[in-house]
Design a protein around this motif. Structure first.
Motif, short mmCIF file in Angstrom:
data_model
loop_
_atom_site.label_atom_id
_atom_site.label_comp_id
_atom_site.label_asym_id
_atom_site.label_seq_id
_atom_site.Cartn_x
_atom_site.Cartn_y
_atom_site.Cartn_z
N SER A 287 -2.74 26.27 -26.67
CA SER A 287 -2.29 26.15 -28.06
C SER A 287 -2.57 24.77 -28.65
N ASN A 288 -2.95 23.82 -27.79
CA ASN A 288 -3.24 22.46 -28.25
C ASN A 288 -4.63 22.39 -28.88
N SER A 289 -4.67 22.13 -30.15
CA SER A 289 -5.95 22.09 -30.88
C SER A 289 -6.81 20.89 -30.49
N LYS A 290 -6.23 19.93 -29.77
CA LYS A 290 -6.96 18.72 -29.41
C LYS A 290 -7.68 18.83 -28.06
N LEU A 291 -7.67 20.00 -27.45
CA LEU A 291 -8.39 20.18 -26.20
C LEU A 291 -9.89 20.00 -26.43
N PRO A 292 -10.59 19.41 -25.47
CA PRO A 292 -12.05 19.28 -25.62
C PRO A 292 -12.72 20.65 -25.64
N ASP A 293 -13.89 20.73 -26.24
CA ASP A 293 -14.58 22.02 -26.41
C ASP A 293 -14.88 22.70 -25.08
N PHE A 294 -15.08 21.91 -24.02
CA PHE A 294 -15.45 22.51 -22.74
C PHE A 294 -14.23 23.04 -21.97
N ILE A 295 -13.03 22.92 -22.54
CA ILE A 295 -11.84 23.53 -21.97
C ILE A 295 -11.40 24.65 -22.90
N ASN A 296 -11.59 25.88 -22.49
CA ASN A 296 -11.17 26.99 -23.33
C ASN A 296 -10.96 28.27 -22.51
N LEU A 297 -10.26 29.18 -23.13
CA LEU A 297 -9.84 30.41 -22.46
C LEU A 297 -11.03 31.29 -22.08
N ASN A 298 -12.06 31.31 -22.90
CA ASN A 298 -13.23 32.15 -22.60
C ASN A 298 -13.90 31.73 -21.29
N ILE A 299 -14.00 30.42 -21.08
CA ILE A 299 -14.61 29.92 -19.85
C ILE A 299 -13.76 30.31 -18.65
N ILE A 300 -12.43 30.17 -18.77
CA ILE A 300 -11.55 30.49 -17.64
C ILE A 300 -11.58 31.98 -17.33
N ASN A 301 -11.57 32.82 -18.34
CA ASN A 301 -11.64 34.27 -18.09
C ASN A 301 -12.98 34.64 -17.46
N ALA A 302 -14.04 33.98 -17.87
CA ALA A 302 -15.36 34.22 -17.26
C ALA A 302 -15.35 33.78 -15.79
N MET A 303 -14.66 32.68 -15.49
CA MET A 303 -14.53 32.22 -14.10
C MET A 303 -13.79 33.25 -13.25
N VAL A 304 -12.69 33.78 -13.78
CA VAL A 304 -11.91 34.78 -13.04
C VAL A 304 -12.77 35.99 -12.72
N GLU A 305 -13.56 36.41 -13.71
CA GLU A 305 -14.44 37.56 -13.50
C GLU A 305 -15.54 37.23 -12.48
#
Length: 320
Positions: free
Chosen positions: A241-259
């Motif tokens: 929910s923190n809008s200040k996260l860097p672009d390379f930290i995001n939910l899409n990347i983590i879900n892709a990692m889980v898959e």
């Protein structure tokens, strides 16, 4: 491109420092430094490592001292405070009669761990008893509720009017449902006025509601209720929910990692997202519940865990 790679590397180093601080001051020294390094090596790219460490930095691991504080608060909120409030409403002078009121309540109450004596709830009740300075005879096992006498089920102790189950986490609520016919319905058949209650340190809101809807516990409650935002991989996850996260930290990347890696850490019962798809980042110094993401605790020939989890087989815990 080089600047992005440098940013990611700096971010990884910052997260490792943060996790080291959490380990020393909040997590009771867990995990060990070697475990962190081995766990990071599960992930092939620096971007994946950064996202994995970001999730790890959000993990809620409760140390022994923190669990003791939680147990003290649970006892106060669900046992002492309601007793005090009831007697005040009844016009009783609790200042002069509190000791007798409390002693009378103890004589009619027994605390019970969820599961068998080898499971974490039984371990939890040891600290529940000691931190709240309770007598040993107030605690019984499931096998000490009933006896079969004169051809029928009856209570082993007819003076007990209140049975209280204590647990650390209500995830799906499915374990509590197993007590509905074997314990609750049997008890209510013997005495419909008996009170059977279930309290936990933490509960998912859906697990809490499941128990309330599908069992006959008189009261089901939790010290802390975890809403949908505690699911780490969902769109409304509080961790992103923190809008200040860097672009390379995001939910899409983590879900892709889980898959991508799920074949290495999938759990037989909980899949890649934890039992009942709870997706939690939650654990205790004595164990990590399988409702938490398996990427943190699963151990195999191809996957190193962040935290060690004690698995159970046929009701008995074993380290794998």
């Amino acid at each position: 491109m080089k600047n992005i790679e440098e940013d990611i590397e700096h971010y990884i180093n910052d997260l490792i420092r943060k996790i080291d601080i959490l380990s020393e001051y909040c997590w009771g020294g867990l995990p060990k430094e070697n475990s962190i390094k081995e766990w990071i090596s599960n992930f092939e790219t620096k971007e994946e490592q950064a996202n994995a460490l970001f999730l790890a930095s959000k993990f809620m691991l409760f140390s022994v001292d923190q669990v003791k504080v939680l147990l003290k608060n649970l006892y106060k909120k669900f046992f002492l405070d309601p007793l005090l409030q009831k007697n005040i409403r009844d016009g009783i002078d609790v200042k002069t009669t509190w000791y007798n009121l409390l002693n009378n309540e103890f004589q009619q109450t027994r605390f019970i761990p969820v599961g068998n004596p080898s499971e974490s709830s039984a371990h939890l009740l040891y600290y529940f008893r000691s931190i709240n300075q309770l007598e040993l005879n107030l605690f019984i096992s499931l096998g000490e509720i009933f006896e079969f006498k004169d051809g029928k089920d009856t209570f082993l102790n007819n003076n007990i009017k209140r049975y209280i189950f204590i647990d650390d986490l209500i995830g799906s609520g499915s374990q509590a449902k197993t007590y509905n016919s074997s314990i609750i319905e049997k008890a209510k058949t013997i005495d419909e006025n008996i009170s059977i209650e279930y309290y936990s340190l933490f509960a998912t809101d859906e697990g809490l509601q499941y128990i309330r809807d599908n069992t006959k516990f008189d009261i089901v409650n939790s010290l802390f209720v975890l809403d949908e935002s505690f699911k780490a991989l969902e769109e409304n996850s509080r961790y992103f929910s923190n809008s200040k996260l860097p672009d390379f930290i995001n939910l899409n990347i983590i879900n892709a990692m889980v898959e991508k890696y799920k074949d290495k850490f999938e759990d037989e019962l909980g899949g890649s997202t934890g039992f009942s798809n709870n997706q939690l980042l939650l654990g205790f110094y004595y164990n990590i519940p399988d409702n938490s993401l398996p990427m943190f605790w699963q151990k195999s020939s191809s996957w190193k865990p962040f935290f060690e989890r004690i698995h159970k087989c046929d009701g008995v815990f074993y380290d794998v």
